[in-house]
Design a protein around this motif. Sequence first.
Motif, PDB file in Angstrom:
ATOM      1  N   ARG A   1      37.305  73.922 -20.482  1.00  0.00           N
ATOM      2  CA  ARG A   1      36.694  73.744 -19.156  1.00  0.00           C
ATOM      3  C   ARG A   1      36.277  75.067 -18.525  1.00  0.00           C
ATOM      4  NH1 ARG A   1      40.832  70.348 -19.991  1.00  0.00           N
ATOM      5  NH2 ARG A   1      40.400  68.096 -19.840  1.00  0.00           N
ATOM      6  N   SER A   2      36.498  76.169 -19.224  1.00  0.00           N
ATOM      7  CA  SER A   2      36.087  77.473 -18.734  1.00  0.00           C
ATOM      8  C   SER A   2      36.113  78.442 -19.898  1.00  0.00           C
ATOM      9  CB  SER A   2      37.020  77.966 -17.629  1.00  0.00           C
ATOM     10  OG  SER A   2      38.320  78.218 -18.145  1.00  0.00           O
ATOM     11  N   THR A   3      35.449  79.585 -19.728  1.00  0.00           N
ATOM     12  CA  THR A   3      35.505  80.602 -20.779  1.00  0.00           C
ATOM     13  C   THR A   3      36.917  81.147 -20.932  1.00  0.00           C
ATOM     14  OG1 THR A   3      34.807  82.261 -19.147  1.00  0.00           O
ATOM     15  CG2 THR A   3      33.091  81.292 -20.540  1.00  0.00           C
ATOM     16  N   ARG A   4      37.691  81.170 -19.838  1.00  0.00           N
ATOM     17  CA  ARG A   4      39.073  81.619 -19.922  1.00  0.00           C
ATOM     18  C   ARG A   4      39.877  80.718 -20.858  1.00  0.00           C
ATOM     19  NH1 ARG A   4      41.573  85.477 -20.791  1.00  0.00           N
ATOM     20  NH2 ARG A   4      40.225  86.488 -19.214  1.00  0.00           N
ATOM     21  N   GLU A   5      39.700  79.401 -20.741  1.00  0.00           N
ATOM     22  CA  GLU A   5      40.388  78.485 -21.655  1.00  0.00           C
ATOM     23  C   GLU A   5      39.956  78.734 -23.093  1.00  0.00           C
ATOM     24  OE1 GLU A   5      40.215  74.372 -20.818  1.00  0.00           O
ATOM     25  OE2 GLU A   5      41.103  74.520 -18.812  1.00  0.00           O
ATOM     26  N   LEU A   6      38.672  78.984 -23.297  1.00  0.00           N
ATOM     27  CA  LEU A   6      38.172  79.241 -24.644  1.00  0.00           C
ATOM     28  C   LEU A   6      38.784  80.521 -25.211  1.00  0.00           C
ATOM     29  CD1 LEU A   6      36.247  78.731 -27.015  1.00  0.00           C
ATOM     30  CD2 LEU A   6      34.450  79.892 -25.703  1.00  0.00           C
ATOM     31  N   VAL A   7      38.797  81.579 -24.424  1.00  0.00           N
ATOM     32  CA  VAL A   7      39.371  82.844 -24.885  1.00  0.00           C
ATOM     33  C   VAL A   7      40.857  82.686 -25.177  1.00  0.00           C
ATOM     34  CG1 VAL A   7      39.923  85.203 -24.195  1.00  0.00           C
ATOM     35  CG2 VAL A   7      37.648  84.268 -23.729  1.00  0.00           C
ATOM     36  N   ASP A   8      41.572  81.964 -24.323  1.00  0.00           N
ATOM     37  CA  ASP A   8      42.998  81.738 -24.560  1.00  0.00           C
ATOM     38  C   ASP A   8      43.215  80.967 -25.867  1.00  0.00           C
ATOM     39  OD1 ASP A   8      43.604  83.047 -22.244  1.00  0.00           O
ATOM     40  OD2 ASP A   8      43.897  81.228 -21.040  1.00  0.00           O
TER      41      ASP A   8
ATOM     42  N   ILE B   1      29.853  81.956 -28.439  1.00  0.00           N
ATOM     43  CA  ILE B   1      30.767  80.816 -28.607  1.00  0.00           C
ATOM     44  C   ILE B   1      30.822  80.073 -27.272  1.00  0.00           C
ATOM     45  CG2 ILE B   1      33.075  80.088 -29.294  1.00  0.00           C
ATOM     46  CD1 ILE B   1      33.450  82.799 -30.629  1.00  0.00           C
ATOM     47  N   GLN B   2      30.448  78.824 -27.280  1.00  0.00           N
ATOM     48  CA  GLN B   2      30.319  78.080 -26.036  1.00  0.00           C
ATOM     49  C   GLN B   2      31.624  77.404 -25.636  1.00  0.00           C
ATOM     50  OE1 GLN B   2      26.428  76.041 -25.223  1.00  0.00           O
ATOM     51  NE2 GLN B   2      26.290  76.066 -27.449  1.00  0.00           N
ATOM     52  N   ALA B   3      31.942  77.507 -24.355  1.00  0.00           N
ATOM     53  CA  ALA B   3      33.056  76.747 -23.786  1.00  0.00           C
ATOM     54  C   ALA B   3      32.505  75.392 -23.370  1.00  0.00           C
ATOM     55  CB  ALA B   3      33.646  77.487 -22.590  1.00  0.00           C
ATOM     56  N   LEU B   4      32.811  74.364 -24.163  1.00  0.00           N
ATOM     57  CA  LEU B   4      32.232  73.040 -23.948  1.00  0.00           C
ATOM     58  C   LEU B   4      33.293  72.056 -23.490  1.00  0.00           C
ATOM     59  CD1 LEU B   4      29.935  72.768 -27.115  1.00  0.00           C
ATOM     60  CD2 LEU B   4      29.328  73.562 -24.819  1.00  0.00           C
ATOM     61  N   ASP B   5      32.941  71.300 -22.487  1.00  0.00           N
ATOM     62  CA  ASP B   5      33.800  70.220 -21.993  1.00  0.00           C
ATOM     63  C   ASP B   5      33.042  68.918 -22.156  1.00  0.00           C
ATOM     64  OD1 ASP B   5      35.746  68.721 -20.811  1.00  0.00           O
ATOM     65  OD2 ASP B   5      35.214  69.283 -18.750  1.00  0.00           O
ATOM     66  N   ARG B   6      33.705  67.883 -22.610  1.00  0.00           N
ATOM     67  CA  ARG B   6      33.060  66.587 -22.780  1.00  0.00           C
ATOM     68  C   ARG B   6      32.857  65.927 -21.426  1.00  0.00           C
ATOM     69  NH1 ARG B   6      30.713  66.787 -27.688  1.00  0.00           N
ATOM     70  NH2 ARG B   6      32.069  68.079 -28.987  1.00  0.00           N
ATOM     71  N   SER B   7      31.805  65.103 -21.351  1.00  0.00           N
ATOM     72  CA  SER B   7      31.490  64.445 -20.080  1.00  0.00           C
ATOM     73  C   SER B   7      32.440  63.302 -19.765  1.00  0.00           C
ATOM     74  CB  SER B   7      30.043  63.917 -20.109  1.00  0.00           C
ATOM     75  OG  SER B   7      29.870  63.004 -21.182  1.00  0.00           O
ATOM     76  N   ALA B   8      33.301  62.925 -20.717  1.00  0.00           N
ATOM     77  CA  ALA B   8      34.324  61.892 -20.494  1.00  0.00           C
ATOM     78  C   ALA B   8      35.545  62.279 -21.314  1.00  0.00           C
ATOM     79  CB  ALA B   8      33.814  60.512 -20.893  1.00  0.00           C
TER      80      ALA B   8
ATOM     81  N   HIS C   1      28.961  62.187 -27.023  1.00  0.00           N
ATOM     82  CA  HIS C   1      28.024  63.067 -27.729  1.00  0.00           C
ATOM     83  C   HIS C   1      27.480  64.160 -26.811  1.00  0.00           C
ATOM     84  CE1 HIS C   1      25.138  60.522 -25.586  1.00  0.00           C
ATOM     85  NE2 HIS C   1      24.254  61.472 -25.798  1.00  0.00           N
ATOM     86  N   ASP C   2      27.536  63.953 -25.505  1.00  0.00           N
ATOM     87  CA  ASP C   2      27.038  64.967 -24.572  1.00  0.00           C
ATOM     88  C   ASP C   2      28.206  65.787 -24.033  1.00  0.00           C
ATOM     89  OD1 ASP C   2      28.028  62.749 -23.295  1.00  0.00           O
ATOM     90  OD2 ASP C   2      26.730  62.939 -21.546  1.00  0.00           O
ATOM     91  N   TYR C   3      27.887  66.953 -23.481  1.00  0.00           N
ATOM     92  CA  TYR C   3      28.934  67.869 -23.056  1.00  0.00           C
ATOM     93  C   TYR C   3      28.448  68.698 -21.876  1.00  0.00           C
ATOM     94  CZ  TYR C   3      26.014  70.373 -26.409  1.00  0.00           C
ATOM     95  OH  TYR C   3      24.941  70.878 -27.097  1.00  0.00           O
ATOM     96  N   ILE C   4      29.386  69.400 -21.274  1.00  0.00           N
ATOM     97  CA  ILE C   4      29.101  70.272 -20.129  1.00  0.00           C
ATOM     98  C   ILE C   4      29.412  71.704 -20.547  1.00  0.00           C
ATOM     99  CG2 ILE C   4      29.668  70.780 -17.726  1.00  0.00           C
ATOM    100  CD1 ILE C   4      30.696  67.881 -17.515  1.00  0.00           C
TER     101      ILE C   4
END
Length: 362
Positions: free
Chosen positions: A314-321, A183-190, A205-208
């Motif tokens: 913005r991080s795996t910690r945010e995703l897990v939370d 499961i990817q922790a994805l942040d948008r570029s804007a 459409h793109d992400y970090i």
Amino acid sequence: MAKGRAIPPVTLTSDERATLERWARRPTTAQALAMRARIVLASAAGKAILQVARDEDITWSTAREWRRRFLRRRLDGLLDEPRPGAPRRITDDDVERVVTMTLESTPRDATHWSTRSMARATGLSQTAIARIWRAFALQPHRTETFKLSKDPLFIEKVRDIVGLYLQPPDRALVLSVDEKSQIQALDRSAPVLPLRPGQPERHTHDYIRHGTTTLFAALDVRTGRVIGECHPRHRAEEFRRFLNTIEATVPPSLDVHLILDNYATHKTPTIRRWLAKRPRYHVHFTPTSASWLNLVERWFATLTEKQIRRGVHRSTRELVDSITRYLAVTNELATPFVWTKTADEILASVARFCERTSNSGH
């Protein structure tokens, strides 16, 4: 005192009476025609027009109109007249030709027909092609994938697992267990542009990427509650830790039935030893290539739809939370997924599908 115009009586020939009675009683007769037949029969029996209207729950003017039309044109007066409008230009042969070409051929330059290519090939308009396809539920632009299980014990496993879903054993817990890996922790570029009147939520459409996590989950089939925890990886070691979590959560007085897929992590010597030391655990493996039989997959789909797909982390910690909060909320409002099809119905459906694929000519 002036008298109103006399209403002519309704008299019927034997043939007319037989036809009207057939229209009034036949189940396949249109309701409107059956009502008109009853109006005429009641009038012929001497009923007043107001009484006929009350019996049929219609206005007296409607009853009078159909009585008048019968007196003027007899049985033909009760039939619906052709509606005005342009005459039909697309014949049944045209419709049959379009349907046959759609199902049995392909254009020279493509793998499937479009409305434009079919219109050029048949000489009909693109709109006409679209209407014909819509009427016959034809969608050449769509395709779906499928995979049939080749498990030699497919029938036995389907009956075993569906039996657990439909009739969970007493004094036992049935857990549908699996992991949702990577499961990817994805942040948008804007920044995300929020929902506004007349404008949907918008994001780039793109992400970090900020790393991944794996969610191990066990769905209680009876209650809909989920035991879940995240780990950075999804090896046998992490799965054993999750089994320890299940062991600590489930009351020791209950047997535990685990429904698992055939992922190698679930069958390592470490896991086999762990299960052998705990005789209250009973493992039920789904057939190969039949993950749809594992009910927790449906819960994973809901998690993806409601929490992950449009989430910004913005991080795996945010995703897990975020996943942990979702687990808490869904367990608080837990509702079980209801399995509706019996094993016989599933096997019959698979048999029909196998017959179709074997007779497809490919």
